[in-house]
Design a protein around this motif. Structure first.
Motif, PDB file in Angstrom:
ATOM      1  N   SER A 351      25.486  32.835  -5.329  1.00 42.91           N
ATOM      2  CA  SER A 351      24.879  33.248  -3.925  1.00 42.91           C
ATOM      3  C   SER A 351      25.560  32.624  -2.700  1.00 42.91           C
ATOM      4  CB  SER A 351      23.386  32.417  -3.767  1.00 42.91           C
ATOM      5  OG  SER A 351      23.666  31.079  -4.090  1.00 42.91           O
ATOM      6  N   LYS A 352      25.659  32.996  -1.523  1.00 46.75           N
ATOM      7  CA  LYS A 352      26.565  32.155  -0.620  1.00 46.75           C
ATOM      8  C   LYS A 352      25.784  32.182   0.623  1.00 46.75           C
ATOM      9  CE  LYS A 352      30.814  33.309   1.886  1.00 46.75           C
ATOM     10  NZ  LYS A 352      31.995  34.286   2.251  1.00 46.75           N
ATOM     11  N   LYS A 353      25.748  31.035   1.655  1.00 42.90           N
ATOM     12  CA  LYS A 353      25.223  31.026   2.733  1.00 42.90           C
ATOM     13  C   LYS A 353      26.147  30.329   3.842  1.00 42.90           C
ATOM     14  CE  LYS A 353      20.842  28.851   4.547  1.00 42.90           C
ATOM     15  NZ  LYS A 353      19.797  27.938   4.030  1.00 42.90           N
ATOM     16  N   GLU A 354      26.154  31.092   5.195  1.00 36.31           N
ATOM     17  CA  GLU A 354      26.773  30.406   6.192  1.00 36.31           C
ATOM     18  C   GLU A 354      25.841  30.205   7.305  1.00 36.31           C
ATOM     19  OE1 GLU A 354      29.859  33.035   6.930  1.00 36.31           O
ATOM     20  OE2 GLU A 354      31.081  32.934   5.093  1.00 36.31           O
ATOM     21  N   SER A 355      26.295  29.354   8.061  1.00 36.16           N
ATOM     22  CA  SER A 355      25.207  28.611   9.235  1.00 36.16           C
ATOM     23  C   SER A 355      26.321  28.268  10.468  1.00 36.16           C
ATOM     24  CB  SER A 355      24.357  27.695   8.850  1.00 36.16           C
ATOM     25  OG  SER A 355      23.584  27.434  10.217  1.00 36.16           O
TER      26      SER A 355
END
Length: 556
Positions: A351-355
């Motif tokens: 999984s990958k998450k950018e903010s």
């Protein structure tokens, strides 16, 4: 005989006048003539007609034409003091004005739209347009001359010919020349009213295209384009500076005159005023604040997940994909926000998450425009006279001020002008005796004083007329009438007077006469008998003669 004697001894007024001597008759006639002439002149001067103003402030050419026409119409006229107005009798003012108006006088009369009523047949379009323009100028001139401060005015309009083929039409313009009454002036509000009046009366006329001048050639209105003429601006600035200096000088006098007396203090103030206009713009940024006190401008979050299994490892082949992700830096100071990008292999997948979060940056823009007419420096110079004391004998003693008094007055002056040391203001107060001016009082005699002279001039004519009438009455008329009343009668009375004036003869003895001879009556006895007979016939005449003898009045 008694009837004829009665007629002769009651002489009429004409008979008495004829019985007077030639010199007495001449004095009587001259006195009566002078008295009647004086009475007529006094009556005429007393009933002199009231004079009213026919025209005032006429040009020399119009005034000469009006006076020449008044002489032709036999209308009396005179000038007021200074020749500013022509006066005629009050009952002939309206008659004279109507007659002069029918002759077109005075020619300086302003004509308005009534000029359109005299359009003749065959006038061209240009002549009609020119007549309309002249009528409009006349109407504007009448309106401006109705202002109390304006003596006369002239209006010039420049109305371009409107042509539909021109894309940019030329705008009209106007010029107004004013002649003000002596001692009067127009303020800015009145000038703005005149400009607005002219601009509103002409279609498409911009108020900036209206120029107002006075009879000295001074431009009173602002020129077109919105830019103030430098000469006009300098004059207004100089006037403002002078008014400011007068205010400061008045303050100094108001605070020192109660201490030293009126006319014992002189003050001059020089004010340096800055009329330049400045404008400054400032932009400031505050430092970044904490995350809690900062306003979020925008925020973006990106999250991705790969499915499970034993598939190949996610990521780019190589050493980079096998390294743990590094910590990312946030756009604000403080703890960095981790940029999550995790890749896991195995049974559960990856999984990958950018903010991404953007915060507002504080910014302040300040525009400051400096005011005109700021006082840069004030210089005050004050001179105070010595204290003057008068003793009981009338001797005046001059005492200079002490150092403490000078310092106290200097402090008062500083407070009055708003002294500011940082601004470079200066106040100089000096104590010195004033030079006394000897006023020579002319001891005029009472008969040379202006009030007495004016009173004598106003009473000279009526008193002179009365004195001359009294002189003629007492010196000529009264003695002549007295002589006329006491004139000698004619007939028997004249004979009686002649008999009285003759030397009486001495009585003599009568000569011897014969018996038959009638008695001889002497001349004196005959006259005495005639006198007795006259007394019996006309006792009234004899009584008047005896009365004149008793009063001592000799017959003329």
């Amino acid at each position: 005989m008694s009837a004829s004697n009665a007629i002769s001894v009651n002489p009429s007024l004409l008979q008495r006048f004829n019985g007077m001597e030639q010199g007495q008759r001449l004095r009587l006639v001259l006195g009566i003539a002078l008295f009647v002439a004086i009475a007529v002149v006094g009556l005429v001067m007393g009933r002199q007609a009231e004079w009213r103003v026919l025209y005032s402030n006429l040009a020399d050419k119009d005034g000469g034409a009006v006076i020449a026409q008044l002489g032709t119409m036999n209308i009396p006229y005179k000038y007021s003091e200074g020749g500013g107005a022509i006066l005629v009798p009050a009952d002939r003012v309206h008659d004279a004005r109507l007659k002069l108006a029918s002759l077109g006088l005075p020619k300086g009369t302003v004509s308005g739209f009534e000029m359109m009523e005299s359009n003749r047949f065959g006038m061209t379009q240009f002549q009609e347009r020119l007549t309309f323009q002249r009528g409009l100028e006349g109407e504007l001139t009448r309106s401006i001359q109705s202002i109390s401060s304006v003596a006369s005015a002239r209006v010039h309009l420049a109305l371009p010919n409107q042509n539909g083929f021109f894309r940019d039409q030329q705008k009209p313009s106007a010029s107004v020349l004013l002649s003000l009454n002596p001692g009067r002036a127009l303020d800015k509000i009145q000038l703005a009213g005149i400009v607005h009046l002219v601009a509103s009366s002409v279609p498409e006329l911009d108020p900036g295209a209206v120029s107002v001048l006075d009879d000295t050639g001074k431009l009173l209105s602002k020129p077109s384009g919105g830019n103030v003429n430098s000469l006009t601006a300098d004059a207004e600035q100089l006037q403002y500076a002078q008014q400011l200096e007068q205010v400061y000088s008045r303050r100094i006098l108001d605070i020192l005159e109660p201490l030293v007396g009126a006319q014992n203090v002189k003050a001059q103030v020089t004010a340096e005023v800055d009329f330049s206009q400045t404008e400054s713009t400032t932009e400031s940024h505050k430092p970044n604040l904490t995350q809690e006190t900062s306003a979020v401008r925008s925020q973006q979050t990106v999250e991705s997940t790969n499915g499970g299994g034993t598939g190949p490892a996610a990521g780019v082949p190589g050493a980079t994909s096998n390294q743990p992700p590094a910590a990312s830096s946030a756009p604000i100071n403080g703890q960095p926000q981790a940029l999550t990008a995790a890749g896991q292999s195995g049974a559960t997948g990856s999984s990958k998450k950018e903010s991404i979060v953007n915060y507002e940056v504080d910014k302040t823009v300040q525009v400051v425009k400096g005011a005109t007419g700021v006082v840069k420096r004030i210089n005050a110079a004050v001179v105070v006279n010595n204290f003057n004391k008068t003793d009981d004998k009338g001797k005046v003693t001059s005492t200079p001020l002490t150092a403490a008094q000078v310092e106290q007055m200097t402090a008062l002056v500083r407070e009055a002008v708003g002294f500011n040391k940082d601004r470079g203001d200066s106040v100089n107060l000096m104590n010195s005796p004033f030079a006394s001016e000897k006023v020579e009082v002319l001891d005029l005699p009472m008969w040379r004083q202006p009030a007495v002279v004016d009173l004598a001039q106003s009473l000279a004519w009526p008193l002179g007329t009365l004195a001359l009438a009294a002189l003629v009455l007492l010196g000529f008329v009264k003695p002549a009438f007295k002589t006329l009343a006491a004139s000698r009668p004619v007939g028997r009375e004249l004979q009686l007077d002649a008999m009285e004036e003759e030397e009486p003869e001495r009585p003599q003895l009568a000569a011897p006469r014969s018996h038959n001879e009638p008695p001889v009556i002497s001349a004196s006895e005959q006259r005495m008998e005639e006198a007795r007979q006259l007394t019996r016939d006309n006792p009234a005449a004899v009584a008047n003669i005896v009365k004149s003898w008793i009063n001592g009045e000799a017959a003329a």
